[in-house]
Write a protein that holds these residues in place. Structure first.
Motif, PDB file in Angstrom:
ATOM      1  N   GLY A 111       0.833  -1.205   0.000  1.00  0.00           N
ATOM      2  CA  GLY A 111       0.000   0.000   0.000  1.00  0.00           C
ATOM      3  C   GLY A 111       0.862   1.247   0.000  1.00  0.00           C
ATOM      4  O   GLY A 111       2.097   1.167  -0.097  1.00  0.00           O
ATOM      5  N   CYS A 112       0.221   2.413   0.083  1.00  0.00           N
ATOM      6  CA  CYS A 112       0.981   3.662   0.067  1.00  0.00           C
ATOM      7  C   CYS A 112       0.168   4.729   0.781  1.00  0.00           C
ATOM      8  O   CYS A 112      -1.045   4.825   0.588  1.00  0.00           O
ATOM      9  N   ASN A 113       0.848   5.511   1.619  1.00  0.00           N
ATOM     10  CA  ASN A 113       0.143   6.540   2.401  1.00  0.00           C
ATOM     11  C   ASN A 113       0.110   7.905   1.745  1.00  0.00           C
ATOM     12  O   ASN A 113      -0.430   8.840   2.301  1.00  0.00           O
ATOM     13  N   ILE A 114       0.714   8.036   0.566  1.00  0.00           N
ATOM     14  CA  ILE A 114       0.824   9.363  -0.026  1.00  0.00           C
ATOM     15  C   ILE A 114      -0.523   9.798  -0.614  1.00  0.00           C
ATOM     16  O   ILE A 114      -0.844  10.975  -0.642  1.00  0.00           O
ATOM     17  N   GLY A 115      -1.301   8.810  -1.084  1.00  0.00           N
ATOM     18  CA  GLY A 115      -2.680   9.088  -1.466  1.00  0.00           C
ATOM     19  C   GLY A 115      -2.883   9.974  -2.681  1.00  0.00           C
ATOM     20  O   GLY A 115      -3.741  10.854  -2.672  1.00  0.00           O
ATOM     21  N   CYS A 116      -2.108   9.757  -3.738  1.00  0.00           N
ATOM     22  CA  CYS A 116      -2.340  10.518  -4.970  1.00  0.00           C
ATOM     23  C   CYS A 116      -3.680  10.085  -5.556  1.00  0.00           C
ATOM     24  O   CYS A 116      -4.002   8.897  -5.573  1.00  0.00           O
ATOM     25  N   THR A 117      -4.433  11.057  -6.065  1.00  0.00           N
ATOM     26  CA  THR A 117      -5.823  10.756  -6.414  1.00  0.00           C
ATOM     27  C   THR A 117      -5.984   9.953  -7.701  1.00  0.00           C
ATOM     28  O   THR A 117      -7.063   9.481  -7.992  1.00  0.00           O
ATOM     29  N   PHE A 118      -4.898   9.806  -8.470  1.00  0.00           N
ATOM     30  CA  PHE A 118      -4.993   9.091  -9.755  1.00  0.00           C
ATOM     31  C   PHE A 118      -4.412   7.683  -9.674  1.00  0.00           C
ATOM     32  O   PHE A 118      -4.342   6.968 -10.655  1.00  0.00           O
ATOM     33  N   CYS A 119      -3.936   7.273  -8.483  1.00  0.00           N
ATOM     34  CA  CYS A 119      -3.099   6.074  -8.393  1.00  0.00           C
ATOM     35  C   CYS A 119      -3.827   4.916  -7.726  1.00  0.00           C
ATOM     36  O   CYS A 119      -4.455   5.088  -6.680  1.00  0.00           O
ATOM     37  N   ALA A 120      -3.713   3.741  -8.338  1.00  0.00           N
ATOM     38  CA  ALA A 120      -4.366   2.552  -7.785  1.00  0.00           C
ATOM     39  C   ALA A 120      -3.678   2.085  -6.501  1.00  0.00           C
ATOM     40  O   ALA A 120      -4.324   1.565  -5.596  1.00  0.00           O
ATOM     41  N   SER A 121      -2.350   2.296  -6.412  1.00  0.00           N
ATOM     42  CA  SER A 121      -1.613   1.826  -5.225  1.00  0.00           C
ATOM     43  C   SER A 121      -2.084   2.527  -3.969  1.00  0.00           C
ATOM     44  O   SER A 121      -2.132   1.945  -2.896  1.00  0.00           O
ATOM     45  N   GLY A 122      -2.400   3.814  -4.146  1.00  0.00           N
ATOM     46  CA  GLY A 122      -2.779   4.610  -2.991  1.00  0.00           C
ATOM     47  C   GLY A 122      -4.155   4.261  -2.444  1.00  0.00           C
ATOM     48  O   GLY A 122      -4.553   4.753  -1.389  1.00  0.00           O
ATOM     49  N   LEU A 123      -4.900   3.403  -3.147  1.00  0.00           N
ATOM     50  CA  LEU A 123      -6.225   3.022  -2.666  1.00  0.00           C
ATOM     51  C   LEU A 123      -6.123   2.235  -1.363  1.00  0.00           C
ATOM     52  O   LEU A 123      -7.031   2.235  -0.550  1.00  0.00           O
ATOM     53  N   ILE A 163       4.359  -0.417  -6.275  1.00  0.00           N
ATOM     54  CA  ILE A 163       3.541   0.111  -5.185  1.00  0.00           C
ATOM     55  C   ILE A 163       4.439   0.661  -4.075  1.00  0.00           C
ATOM     56  O   ILE A 163       5.437   0.048  -3.724  1.00  0.00           O
ATOM     57  N   GLY A 164       4.047   1.822  -3.549  1.00  0.00           N
ATOM     58  CA  GLY A 164       4.752   2.383  -2.394  1.00  0.00           C
ATOM     59  C   GLY A 164       5.597   3.587  -2.731  1.00  0.00           C
ATOM     60  O   GLY A 164       5.876   3.868  -3.895  1.00  0.00           O
ATOM     61  N   GLU A 165       5.956   4.309  -1.673  1.00  0.00           N
ATOM     62  CA  GLU A 165       6.822   5.481  -1.828  1.00  0.00           C
ATOM     63  C   GLU A 165       8.213   5.090  -1.311  1.00  0.00           C
ATOM     64  O   GLU A 165       8.401   4.934  -0.102  1.00  0.00           O
ATOM     65  N   THR A 197      10.247   9.125  -6.832  1.00  0.00           N
ATOM     66  CA  THR A 197       9.622   9.601  -5.587  1.00  0.00           C
ATOM     67  C   THR A 197       8.536  10.639  -5.874  1.00  0.00           C
ATOM     68  O   THR A 197       8.626  11.394  -6.839  1.00  0.00           O
ATOM     69  N   SER A 198       7.552  10.653  -4.975  1.00  0.00           N
ATOM     70  CA  SER A 198       6.477  11.631  -5.094  1.00  0.00           C
ATOM     71  C   SER A 198       6.939  13.000  -4.586  1.00  0.00           C
ATOM     72  O   SER A 198       6.188  13.962  -4.671  1.00  0.00           O
ATOM     73  N   GLY A 199       8.160  13.052  -4.030  1.00  0.00           N
ATOM     74  CA  GLY A 199       8.701  14.371  -3.679  1.00  0.00           C
ATOM     75  C   GLY A 199       8.926  14.633  -2.208  1.00  0.00           C
ATOM     76  O   GLY A 199       8.657  15.732  -1.726  1.00  0.00           O
TER      77      GLY A 199
HETATM   78 FE1  SF4 Z   1       1.358   8.473  -5.142  1.00  0.00          FE
HETATM   79 FE2  SF4 Z   1       3.411   6.902  -5.894  1.00  0.00          FE
HETATM   80 FE3  SF4 Z   1       1.995   6.347  -3.650  1.00  0.00          FE
HETATM   81 FE4  SF4 Z   1       0.865   6.021  -6.040  1.00  0.00          FE
HETATM   82  S1  SF4 Z   1       2.609   4.901  -5.257  1.00  0.00           S
HETATM   83  S2  SF4 Z   1      -0.085   6.987  -4.230  1.00  0.00           S
HETATM   84  S3  SF4 Z   1       1.775   7.688  -7.214  1.00  0.00           S
HETATM   85  S4  SF4 Z   1       3.242   8.147  -4.047  1.00  0.00           S
END
Ligand code: SF4
Ligand code: SAH
Length: 352
Positions: A111-123, A163-165, A197-199
């Motif tokens: 999973g991923c905690n960054i939560g970008c609104t277009f990304c399936a991983s962040g769900l 998947i993941g940051e 990286t998402s930054g």
């Molecule tokens: Fe955002 Fe990357 Fe995490 Fe997807 S995997 S929610 S793009 S940071």
């Protein structure tokens, strides 16, 4: 208790471990040769290692911590793997074939905690970080799969874009990079490895200091804070000014090129105005900035987005070019097998 994977130990760490366990130093070199050059499937196959040493390894480590659940091969040669971790969590790994070699996309977190609104991983919220061993093992699983095909294929490139940051699991990802890059291991060249990286600005600075020649990609996706905050929550913590300050620091320290990833979302960030804004944002680092225009992979849960029109993508690209910014329109791969970020996994979860 679950044992760690031996794939998670750097060459130095394994050497130290052997010394601490009353073994000779050269054992580490021998064992690494079995792991990464001969690529055994069980410790017992290491025929020049004493039985008591093999027993010691078996007592303390597992070799392969991932169980292969699904493999899908696409018509263009892309292969997608779904793996189960010891705790039942599922992750995915993708192999892509390019003219320049074979590249593997690895996952760094469940999973991923960054939560970008277009990304399936962040769900899926982050359940946990992967260990270094679990990340290296993804490469080893793919390499073993290729070894069995016996066509002499070798993984030559790695992208840390699953998947993941990766910078939210910084230490394990750094160990992973050292292990796959090591000359006595898989010896995958640092210049053939890209971390995306998402930054996370402070980590970008730390990464600039670490001396590895690994490539860096930044998921920028917008030329200003208003749009970026609306699609990437992380922009509230690290807005574009902070991100660019970290990027400038990285460029100054390393003098290495940076890739900026930019997903083309119809009507959101894909108009001429945004292309001009992006060109202005990157103008002072023109010679070291490279923009990757990425087609949006639709995610059924994020139906507010759609793919940009072809003409808009081309016009965006042309505008950047006119302003002297290098950019490329990324070709898609494996879309017939859900090779997009997080998609195989989320489908599998729905079935369970
Ligand atoms: Fe955002 Fe990357 Fe995490 Fe997807 S995997 S929610 S793009 S940071
Ligand atoms: N978390 C890191 C690395 C994993 S994501 C990051 O965000 O950079 C890898 C890349 O896939 C990122 O550039 C991400 O923005 C992109 N991505 C995520 N969802 C996507 C989608 N639906 N279509 C196309 N690219 C996507």
């Amino acid at each position: 208790m679950n044992k760690p994977s031996i794939y998670g130990l750097t060459n130095d760490a394994l050497t130290e471990w052997f010394l601490a366990n009353g073994q000779k130093k050269f054992r580490a070199t021998q064992v690494w040769d079995w792991l990464y050059v001969k690529r055994i499937h069980a410790f017992s196959e290491m025929s020049n290692i004493a039985k008591d040493c093999i027993a010691l390894l078996e007592e303390n480590f597992v070799l392969q911590p991932l169980e292969q659940k699904i493999v899908q091969e696409s018509a263009d040669g892309t292969i997608k793997y779904l793996f189960e971790l010891y705790d039942g969590n599922l992750i995915e790994t993708v192999l892509m074939r390019h003219e320049y070699g074979l590249s593997v996309c690895v996952t760094t977190q469940v999973g991923c905690n960054i939560g970008c609104t277009f990304c399936a991983s962040g769900l899926l919220k982050k359940q946990r970080d992967l260990s270094a061993g679990e990340i290296v093992s993804q490469i080893m699983q793919v390499q073993h799969y290729l070894d069995e095909k016996d066509e002499g294929d070798r993984v030559s490139h790695i992208v840390v874009m699953g998947i993941g940051e990766p910078f939210d699991n910084y230490d394990h990802v750094m160990s992973f990079l050292k292990i796959v890059n090591h000359a006595k291991g898989l010896a995958i060249g640092a210049r053939h490895i890209t971390v995306s990286t998402s930054g996370l600005a402070p980590k970008i600075k730390e990464f600039a200091e670490n001396g590895l020649q690994v490539n860096l990609a930044i998921s920028l996706h917008a030329p200003n804070n208003e749009i970026r905050t609306s699609i990437m929550r992380i922009n509230r913590s690290f807005p574009i000014e902070k991100l660019m300050e970290a990027v400038d620091y990285y460029l100054e320290k390393t003098n290495r090129r940076i890739t900026f990833e930019y997903i083309m979302l119809r009507g959101v960030n894909d108009q001429k105005e945004q292309a001009l804004e992006l060109a202005a944002l990157l103008a002072n680092k023109r010679h070291l900035a490279y923009v990757n225009l990425i087609p949006y992979n639709s995610v059924s849960e994020h139906d507010q987005y759609s793919r940009s029109k072809k003409a808009d993508v081309q016009a965006f690209h042309d505008t950047l070019k006119k302003k002297g910014i290098n950019s490329v329109i990324r070709k898609e791969q494996g879309s017939d097998i859900d090779a997009a970020c997080g998609q195989l996994r989320s489908k599998q979860m729905k079935k369970d």
